[in-house]
Design an enzyme around this catalytic site. Structure first.
Site, short mmCIF file in Angstrom:
data_model
loop_
_atom_site.label_atom_id
_atom_site.label_comp_id
_atom_site.label_asym_id
_atom_site.label_seq_id
_atom_site.Cartn_x
_atom_site.Cartn_y
_atom_site.Cartn_z
N THR A 145 4.67 -4.52 -14.29
CA THR A 145 5.40 -3.25 -14.33
C THR A 145 6.81 -3.44 -14.88
O THR A 145 7.41 -4.52 -14.71
CB THR A 145 5.47 -2.68 -12.90
OG1 THR A 145 6.44 -1.64 -12.86
CG2 THR A 145 5.88 -3.73 -11.87
N ASP A 146 7.34 -2.39 -15.47
CA ASP A 146 8.74 -2.43 -15.92
C ASP A 146 9.70 -2.53 -14.73
O ASP A 146 10.88 -2.85 -14.89
CB ASP A 146 9.09 -1.21 -16.79
CG ASP A 146 8.90 0.13 -16.09
OD1 ASP A 146 8.47 0.16 -14.92
OD2 ASP A 146 9.20 1.18 -16.73
N GLU A 147 9.18 -2.26 -13.51
CA GLU A 147 10.07 -2.26 -12.33
C GLU A 147 10.60 -3.66 -12.02
O GLU A 147 11.58 -3.81 -11.30
CB GLU A 147 9.36 -1.66 -11.12
CG GLU A 147 8.89 -0.26 -11.41
CD GLU A 147 8.41 0.55 -10.21
OE1 GLU A 147 8.82 0.25 -9.09
OE2 GLU A 147 7.62 1.48 -10.43
N LYS A 205 5.76 -8.06 -7.51
CA LYS A 205 5.20 -8.12 -8.87
C LYS A 205 5.97 -9.16 -9.70
O LYS A 205 5.38 -9.89 -10.50
CB LYS A 205 5.28 -6.75 -9.55
CG LYS A 205 4.37 -5.69 -8.95
CD LYS A 205 2.88 -6.00 -9.05
CE LYS A 205 2.34 -5.93 -10.47
NZ LYS A 205 0.87 -6.11 -10.50
N TYR A 258 8.00 -3.93 -3.47
CA TYR A 258 6.91 -3.85 -4.45
C TYR A 258 7.29 -4.60 -5.73
O TYR A 258 6.56 -5.50 -6.18
CB TYR A 258 6.57 -2.39 -4.77
CG TYR A 258 5.77 -2.23 -6.05
CD1 TYR A 258 4.46 -2.70 -6.14
CD2 TYR A 258 6.33 -1.61 -7.19
CE1 TYR A 258 3.73 -2.58 -7.32
CE2 TYR A 258 5.60 -1.48 -8.36
CZ TYR A 258 4.31 -1.97 -8.43
OH TYR A 258 3.59 -1.85 -9.61
P1 NAD Z 1 -3.92 1.38 -7.33
O1 NAD Z 1 -3.16 1.24 -6.05
O2 NAD Z 1 -4.44 2.72 -7.73
O3 NAD Z 1 -5.19 0.40 -7.32
C1 NAD Z 1 -5.11 -0.91 -6.86
C2 NAD Z 1 -6.54 -1.42 -6.65
O4 NAD Z 1 -6.47 -2.78 -6.19
C3 NAD Z 1 -7.33 -0.64 -5.60
O5 NAD Z 1 -8.62 -0.32 -6.08
C4 NAD Z 1 -7.42 -1.60 -4.43
O6 NAD Z 1 -8.59 -1.42 -3.64
C5 NAD Z 1 -7.40 -2.95 -5.13
N1 NAD Z 1 -6.94 -4.04 -4.26
C6 NAD Z 1 -5.84 -4.06 -3.45
N2 NAD Z 1 -5.78 -5.20 -2.78
C7 NAD Z 1 -6.84 -5.96 -3.18
C8 NAD Z 1 -7.31 -7.25 -2.83
N3 NAD Z 1 -6.67 -8.01 -1.93
N4 NAD Z 1 -8.42 -7.72 -3.44
C9 NAD Z 1 -9.11 -6.96 -4.35
N5 NAD Z 1 -8.72 -5.72 -4.69
C10 NAD Z 1 -7.59 -5.22 -4.11
O7 NAD Z 1 -2.96 0.76 -8.44
P2 NAD Z 1 -2.80 1.19 -9.97
O8 NAD Z 1 -1.82 2.29 -10.04
O9 NAD Z 1 -4.13 1.35 -10.58
O10 NAD Z 1 -2.09 -0.11 -10.54
C11 NAD Z 1 -2.85 -1.17 -11.10
C12 NAD Z 1 -1.91 -2.28 -11.53
O11 NAD Z 1 -0.97 -1.77 -12.48
C13 NAD Z 1 -1.08 -2.86 -10.38
O12 NAD Z 1 -1.00 -4.25 -10.57
C14 NAD Z 1 0.29 -2.21 -10.55
O13 NAD Z 1 1.31 -3.05 -10.08
C15 NAD Z 1 0.36 -2.04 -12.06
N6 NAD Z 1 1.20 -0.92 -12.51
C16 NAD Z 1 0.94 0.36 -12.11
C17 NAD Z 1 1.73 1.40 -12.60
C18 NAD Z 1 1.45 2.83 -12.22
O14 NAD Z 1 2.17 3.72 -12.72
N7 NAD Z 1 0.44 3.14 -11.45
C19 NAD Z 1 2.81 1.14 -13.44
C20 NAD Z 1 3.06 -0.19 -13.80
C21 NAD Z 1 2.23 -1.21 -13.35
P1 TYD Z 2 6.38 7.12 -7.95
O1 TYD Z 2 5.30 7.97 -8.52
O2 TYD Z 2 6.29 6.71 -6.52
O3 TYD Z 2 6.54 5.88 -8.92
P2 TYD Z 2 7.71 4.73 -8.95
O4 TYD Z 2 8.46 4.78 -7.69
O5 TYD Z 2 6.90 3.49 -9.08
O6 TYD Z 2 8.54 5.04 -10.16
O7 TYD Z 2 7.76 7.90 -8.13
C1 TYD Z 2 8.21 8.33 -9.39
C2 TYD Z 2 9.59 8.93 -9.20
O8 TYD Z 2 9.47 10.13 -8.41
C3 TYD Z 2 10.53 8.04 -8.42
O9 TYD Z 2 11.86 8.19 -8.95
C4 TYD Z 2 10.48 8.57 -7.00
C5 TYD Z 2 10.23 10.04 -7.20
N1 TYD Z 2 9.43 10.71 -6.16
C6 TYD Z 2 9.90 11.89 -5.57
O10 TYD Z 2 10.99 12.39 -5.89
N2 TYD Z 2 9.12 12.49 -4.62
C7 TYD Z 2 7.92 11.97 -4.23
O11 TYD Z 2 7.25 12.55 -3.34
C8 TYD Z 2 7.45 10.77 -4.85
C9 TYD Z 2 6.14 10.15 -4.45
C10 TYD Z 2 8.23 10.17 -5.81
#
Ligand code: NAD
Ligand code: TYD
Length: 358
Positions: free
Chosen positions: A138-140, A167, A163
């Protein structure tokens, strides 16, 4: 894109989650000769309903299990002759990491190390001619930006939440495996994803869900924090591109060139849903409630995705207008999915079918 690698059997971790499921749904039809093994423990965020379209495909196999389970990983790598790992599995929600950081360290740091170690042994065993390990990050990990500037692949890591720290820890282990063992790694870092199958705890699906239900829309702090939004289908295509053509050892930032202040997104979703739900103009905005800020809330994320464009010819194809409208329509058409994931109703079915592995 000049592909240099054609995977034959990949292990996708976390493939029942939001991005992992979208990736599998994209990847399988595009690569019909490649086997896909999906290893997912099915936490609250994992839902096999997301994979209905591929579950009968003979090249697809689901294993319910933990990425921290070394013998299980070794068994899958050997049995399936895995030649690439695409590692999505994680605890992914910042707010949950603030209230309970331990599971983030276990899954995101320890889980990644176990996967790296078993993959390294498998790779060194020489069962497959070529191998690669793609760490989805993630960019975070770069921390927070002020009003200007962009994260590049050279930006120093400065994570601010449990988090993002977990990562970053995983990314550093990936780096260490590359430097120490010459292990063939790839590392992607993307911005905030949106699209179908996202659990309604993240900003966009939460807002859509609460608007439909007529519930308050919690906006943290002043609502002026900025995120870059990337459609999950563009992200899936980017992962496939990096897997096949990325330079081993490299990091690739993936972004949507699409920065929005949170409050502007919430207003937009409110206005679009006024129309789609037949409500009066401005009605949904009345649900907006400014709440206490998230502790350590990063102010702005913005990605310089120039490297992946220049080296691999990838760029986002969705406009935000198209992507957000499609996403809202998907949530409107799939209210049962939302009801099931928020109530946890689907879990009972998994427990019966796969047993409780938590
Ligand atoms: P998500 O929370 O929707 O899904 C995570 C999945 O991992 C789930 O299906 C969960 O059951 C599985 N999981 C958790 N613990 C596990 C374990 N111990 N063993 C096997 N499986 C396990 O997450 P997402 O939003 O799909 O994110 C996927 C990846 O992308 C993550 O690594 C996250 O850090 C990264 N990412 C997500 C975003 C975003 O905007 N959602 C942005 C940047 C990076
Ligand atoms: P989120 O979807 O949790 O992603 P991330 O924290 O990984 O960027 O949140 C996106 C942005 O929205 C973040 O600045 C936090 C804000 N946010 C709210 O203002 N209200 C909410 O209920 C949630 C879940 C997030």
């Amino acid at each position: 894109m000049a592909a240099t690698f054609t995977p034959r059997s990949i292990l996708v971790t976390g493939g029942a989650g939001f991005i992992g499921a979208n990736f599998i749904n994209h990847f399988m039809p595009a690569n019909p000769d490649c086997r896909v093994t999906n290893l997912d423990i099915l936490t609250y965020a994992g839902n096999l309903e997301n994979l209905k379209g591929v579950e009968r495909n003979p090249c697809y196999r689901f294993v319910r299990g933990d990425i921290c389970d070394a013998p299980l990983i070794a068994e899958i790598l050997a049995a399936e002759k895995i030649d690439a790992v695409v590692h999505f599995a994680a605890e992914s929600h910042v707010d949950r990491s603030i209230s309970g950081p331990e599971i983030f360290v276990r899954t995101n740091v320890l889980g990644t190390q176990v996967l790296l170690e078993e993959s390294r042994r498998h790779w060194q065993g020489g069962v497959v001619p070529e191998f690669r390990f793609l760490q989805v990050s993630t960019d975070e990990v770069y921390g927070s930006l002020g009003a200007t500037g962009y994260f590049t692949e050279e930006t120093p890591l400065a994570p601010n939440s449990p988090y993002s720290a977990s990562k970053a820890g995983a990314d550093l282990l990936v780096r260490a495996y590359r430097e120490t063992y010459g292990f063939p790694t790839l590392n992607t870092r993307c911005s905030n994803n949106y699209g179908p199958y996202q659990f309604p705890e993240k900003l966009i699906p939460l807002m859509i869900h609460n608007i439909i239900a007529g519930k308050p829309l919690p906006v943290y702090g002043d609502g002026l924090n900025v995120r870059d939004w990337l459609h999950v289908k563009d992200h899936s295509r980017a992962i496939e591109t990096v897997l096949k053509a990325g330079r081993l050892g490299d990091i690739y930032n993936i972004g949507g060139n699409n920065e929005w202040k949170n409050i502007d997104i919430v207003n937009l979703v409110c206005d679009l849903l006024d129309g789609k739900l037949g409500r009066q103009q401005g009605e949904n905005r009345r649900l907006i409630t400014f709440v206490k800020d998230r502790p350590g809330h990063d102010r702005r994320y913005a990605i310089d995705a120039g490297k992946i464009k220049l080296d691999l010819d990838w760029e986002p194809s969705y406009t935000f207008e198209q992507g957000i409208a499609e996403t809202i329509d998907w949530y409107l058409a799939n209210r049962e999915w939302v009801a099931d994931v928020t109530s946890g109703a689907y879990r009972e079915y998994y427990e019966k079918q796969y047993g409780d592995r938590r």
